[in-house]
Design an enzyme around this catalytic site. Structure first.
Site, PDB file in Angstrom:
ATOM      1  N   GLU A 121       0.846  -1.196   0.000  1.00 52.06           N
ATOM      2  CA  GLU A 121       0.000   0.000   0.000  1.00 52.06           C
ATOM      3  C   GLU A 121       0.880   1.244   0.000  1.00 52.06           C
ATOM      4  OE1 GLU A 121      -2.410   0.127   3.684  1.00 52.06           O
ATOM      5  OE2 GLU A 121      -1.228  -1.602   4.303  1.00 52.06           O
ATOM      6  N   LYS A 123       2.932   4.506   0.871  1.00 47.74           N
ATOM      7  CA  LYS A 123       3.530   5.099   2.065  1.00 47.74           C
ATOM      8  C   LYS A 123       3.186   6.586   2.038  1.00 47.74           C
ATOM      9  CE  LYS A 123       7.855   5.427   4.680  1.00 47.74           C
ATOM     10  NZ  LYS A 123       7.783   6.880   4.898  1.00 47.74           N
ATOM     11  N   ASP A 125       2.849  10.354   2.707  1.00 46.32           N
ATOM     12  CA  ASP A 125       3.826  11.297   3.239  1.00 46.32           C
ATOM     13  C   ASP A 125       3.133  12.227   4.226  1.00 46.32           C
ATOM     14  OD1 ASP A 125       6.314  12.319   3.562  1.00 46.32           O
ATOM     15  OD2 ASP A 125       6.379  13.431   1.690  1.00 46.32           O
ATOM     16  N   TYR A 233      -3.112   2.527   9.067  1.00 42.95           N
ATOM     17  CA  TYR A 233      -2.243   1.547   8.413  1.00 42.95           C
ATOM     18  C   TYR A 233      -1.885   0.357   9.296  1.00 42.95           C
ATOM     19  CZ  TYR A 233       1.559   3.896  10.989  1.00 42.95           C
ATOM     20  OH  TYR A 233       2.353   4.439  11.971  1.00 42.95           O
ATOM     21  N   LYS A 325      11.330   2.985  -0.827  1.00 40.77           N
ATOM     22  CA  LYS A 325      11.347   4.429  -1.071  1.00 40.77           C
ATOM     23  C   LYS A 325      11.461   4.734  -2.562  1.00 40.77           C
ATOM     24  CE  LYS A 325      11.385   7.120   1.786  1.00 40.77           C
ATOM     25  NZ  LYS A 325      12.341   7.653   2.752  1.00 40.77           N
ATOM     26  N   CYS A 419       7.081  47.460 -17.808  1.00 37.76           N
ATOM     27  CA  CYS A 419       6.966  46.075 -18.263  1.00 37.76           C
ATOM     28  C   CYS A 419       8.226  45.680 -19.034  1.00 37.76           C
ATOM     29  CB  CYS A 419       5.738  45.916 -19.153  1.00 37.76           C
ATOM     30  SG  CYS A 419       5.592  44.274 -19.905  1.00 37.76           S
ATOM     31  N   CYS A 422       6.919  45.113 -22.959  1.00 39.71           N
ATOM     32  CA  CYS A 422       6.409  46.177 -23.831  1.00 39.71           C
ATOM     33  C   CYS A 422       6.760  47.581 -23.351  1.00 39.71           C
ATOM     34  CB  CYS A 422       4.895  46.048 -23.984  1.00 39.71           C
ATOM     35  SG  CYS A 422       3.964  46.445 -22.484  1.00 39.71           S
ATOM     36  N   CYS A 437       1.388  44.502 -15.720  1.00 29.81           N
ATOM     37  CA  CYS A 437       1.573  45.367 -16.875  1.00 29.81           C
ATOM     38  C   CYS A 437       0.209  45.957 -17.206  1.00 29.81           C
ATOM     39  CB  CYS A 437       2.112  44.557 -18.055  1.00 29.81           C
ATOM     40  SG  CYS A 437       2.030  45.438 -19.627  1.00 29.81           S
ATOM     41  N   CYS A 442      -0.191  44.076 -24.596  1.00 26.78           N
ATOM     42  CA  CYS A 442       1.159  43.556 -24.337  1.00 26.78           C
ATOM     43  C   CYS A 442       1.324  42.195 -25.008  1.00 26.78           C
ATOM     44  CB  CYS A 442       1.388  43.420 -22.838  1.00 26.78           C
ATOM     45  SG  CYS A 442       3.003  42.714 -22.415  1.00 26.78           S
TER      46      CYS A 442
END
Length: 678
Positions: A121, A123, A125, A233, A325, A419, A422, A437, A442
């Protein structure tokens, strides 16, 4: 018999350095929430220390990080001693490593009846926790801690989604312990970080750190606001009311029946042998980016409990389980330059150009820094060493600058006043994170602006999709919205998948858009800090486009909900010469927005804020919100103390729950229709 060779001084010194580095990393990660090493870098240091200690056992000390399961509990929470240790898992990084681990079990237990099945299953995080139920009710929840003693976080865990407060068992046992992982989904993590960015706050490094910090909140109500979830788990001490399950896969089904959230069936595999288990791991890794939550590997366990007992455990890890891992998602690199790009909405975004870093299957060379305030918060400068995270399909981002590694005093980023594409004036409010901008034409944002201009909630030009816009820009030189009103049928039929009938239909849609309501037109222009709601407020206050266009900052500030930032943005937009040319061209082509209908000041929703949640059956969400506005109210997408009414349909979720918490009035669709007299 020859005497063992003593370790050289270099090995002894290196072991001392590694222990110090690992202890510092542990303290920064577990106690200070200030990690400076990626998981991969931490594992590399620990593996090097293990190698030295295996080669020269006299280098191994009782307090070595290689002998610890987790980390000592902090003094902020009361200690909890686990009835059974919460051990860590031995790790493997390849199929060969896994098969070697399988052989080590057979070498340990060479019985003729040793024929293990395996469960595989994800792991997840997240953060490991233990939940202890006494006589069927949640009594204590704790962290892993050092494996023997954890921290009491009961008040916080009780507010995590999916945690049962009581067990529906026929005869509740004296003690029933479950172990699981508290985690945050990728989507919830992104949404939370986006909110923090918008508020100018400090973003979280990754979902795991966010979950860990959320469980350590002193105020449980703050934890309740975090989008935490639980996956179970395993078990600790478990006195089942009836006969105990013979395997983990059986226990898992029993836990599901008790309302504990377990890994979904499509991600859980019961494998007959090690080859089937290895194939299941490969399948999980291939699906890694598509999962709702972040995983850093797979957990492989011997399924049968009798074999688990026979195999037993080492000092720090069970012999019957292993963590496979996956390749790292975190790393460190060096910033070589910081550039400013212009996106399709006109937003200016700083981008870090970094030393190439292989991460999560791709090589990272450019990283978005979101906005100038984020650069200032990080105090990021050229030459800095940075921590990078790439979680799943999330865009890589900088989580930390290692200022202690900076050399010299490199200059801070000079934010452009014009900008970089432009040359137009940049709208950069001092207290706002985003800069824009102001040029409607532009080149860097023309496609995005055109798509927004023709979208359903703006000018509603049906058929003006992204692919067609790309053709118009690239082959017909369409560079601003005014050019749409100069298109001819002859030009359109030259495009791919555009026949005479399709061209005629599109021209009809463009012609019809000339008489859209003023609020839609203002929204379509993409003025920085002006969305649908503000566009509607401006339209109702000024009545005509000419009056909006001519309004001074002082006059704009007279509009309810319009503050200094928005007023300045509107004035800058209409003062930009290139925008003046585009707007004049549209008006000359016949664009004539309809005056906005004034809201009823005596309407049933006058001065009220209404939120819709769930499904509506007799009208669309847009239609319902428009009814609220016409009757003097405001339609909002979120529930707060200022909300006057929540209209809840089938499928209503968190908004309805929050309304009940805040004691906001709730109505169904039928009641809403009666209130609106429709």
């Amino acid at each position: 018999m020859s005497k063992p060779v003593p370790p050289p001084d270099t090995a002894r010194r290196r072991a001392e350095e590694l222990r110090a580095d690992l202890r510092d990393a542990d303290e920064r990660y577990h106690q200070k929430d200030d990690p400076h090493l990626s998981d991969f870098e931490y594992d590399q240091l620990k593996d090097e220390l293990v190698t030295l200690e295996d080669r020269w056992p006299e280098l191994r000390t009782p307090d070595s990080p290689t002998q610890a399961v987790g980390f000592r509990a902090s003094s902020l929470f009361a200690p909890v001693v686990h009835r059974e240790p919460m051990l860590s898992l031995e790790k493997v990084n390849s199929r060969d490593d896994f098969l070697a681990w399988r052989k080590s079990m057979a070498d340990f237990d060479a019985g003729a009846d040793f024929a293990p099945r395996f469960t595989v299953e994800p792991k997840v995080d997240g953060v490991a926790v233990e939940l202890v139920y006494e006589r069927g009710r949640l009594k204590v929840a704790s962290t892993r801690g050092d494996g023997t003693t954890g921290e009491d976080i009961t008040a916080n865990v009780a507010r995590v989604a999916g945690v049962p407060h009581a067990l529906s068992m026929p005869s509740a046992p004296d003690v029933f312990e479950v172990r699981g992982e508290v985690y945050v989904t990728k989507a919830d993590f992104l949404e939370w970080n986006e909110r923090l960015l918008a508020e100018g706050g400090e973003t979280k490094a990754n979902p795991r750190n966010f979950a860990a910090g959320s469980l350590k909140q002193k105020d449980p109500e703050e934890t309740a606001r975090r989008p935490l979830r639980l996956l179970v788990y395993g078990l600790g001490v478990a006195n089942w009311a009836s006969s105990a399950p013979a395997s983990w896969h059986e226990a898992r089904e029993r836990l599901r029946a008790l309302a504990f959230p377990v890994v979904p069936d499509e991600l859980f595999t019961l494998a007959d042998d090690e080859n089937a288990a290895a194939a299941a791991v490969a399948s999980l890794e291939a699906r890694r980016d598509d999962l709702a939550f972040e995983i850093d590997g797979a957990v492989i366990k011997v399924d049968q409990y009798d074999l688990q007992r026979r195999l037993g455990a080492r000092s720090r890890s069970p012999r019957w389980a292993v963590a496979y891992k996956f390749p790292p998602r975190e790393g460190r690199t060096v910033v070589r330059a910081i550039e400013v790009s212009v996106g399709r909405t006109g937003a200016l975004t700083p981008v870090a150009v970094v030393e190439p870093l292989p991460l999560g299957g791709v090589t990272i060379t450019n990283i978005s820094l979101h906005n100038r305030q984020e650069v200032e918060r990080l105090d990021l400068r050229v030459g800095d060493t940075v921590m990078i995270v790439r979680a799943g399909d999330v865009i890589p981002h900088v989580t930390k600058v290692l200022h202690e590694l900076r050399t010299g005093d490199p200059p801070k980023l000079a934010w452009p006043e014009h900008c970089p594409v432009c040359g137009a004036t940049v709208d950069a409010p001092a207290d706002e994170p985003l800069s824009y901008c102001t040029n409607l034409a532009c080149p860097s944002q023309v496609k995005g602006r055109l798509f927004h201009f023709g979208s359903r909630r703006a000018m509603d030009i049906e058929g003006l999709g992204e692919k067609l816009i790309a053709q118009l820009v690239e082959t017909k030189g369409v560079a601003d919205p005014a050019a749409l009103y100069r298109l001819t049928a002859a030009e359109l039929v030259e495009l791919e998948r555009m026949g005479e009938k399709s061209a005629a239909t599109l021209l009809e849609q463009i012609e019809a858009s000339k008489r859209r309501p003023l609020a839609r037109f203002l929204n379509a222009l993409g003025i920085p800090n002006v969305g649908e709601s503000t566009a509607r407020d401006l339209a109702r206050h000024f009545g005509t486009f000419a009056r909006v266009r001519a309004a001074t900052v002082e006059q704009l500030l007279e509009v309810p909900e319009v503050g200094d930032v928005t007023a300045t943005s509107v004035r800058l937009f209409f003062d930009e010469e290139r925008n003046v040319r585009v707007l004049d061209a549209m008006l000359a082509a016949g664009v004539d927005p309809l005056p906005e209908e004034a809201a009823k000041t005596d309407g049933v929703f006058a001065g009220k804020t209404v939120v819709f949640t769930g499904n509506l059956e007799t009208m669309t969400r847009d239609e319902a919100e428009e009814i609220v506005r016409k009757l003097g109210g405001k339609a909002s997408g979120s529930v707060s103390k200022k909300t006057s009414l929540v209209v809840a349909g089938p499928g209503a979720g968190s908004k309805l729950e929050k309304a009940r918490e805040l004691k906001v009035a709730v109505a169904d669709e039928a009641e809403f229709r009666r209130m609106a007299r429709i």
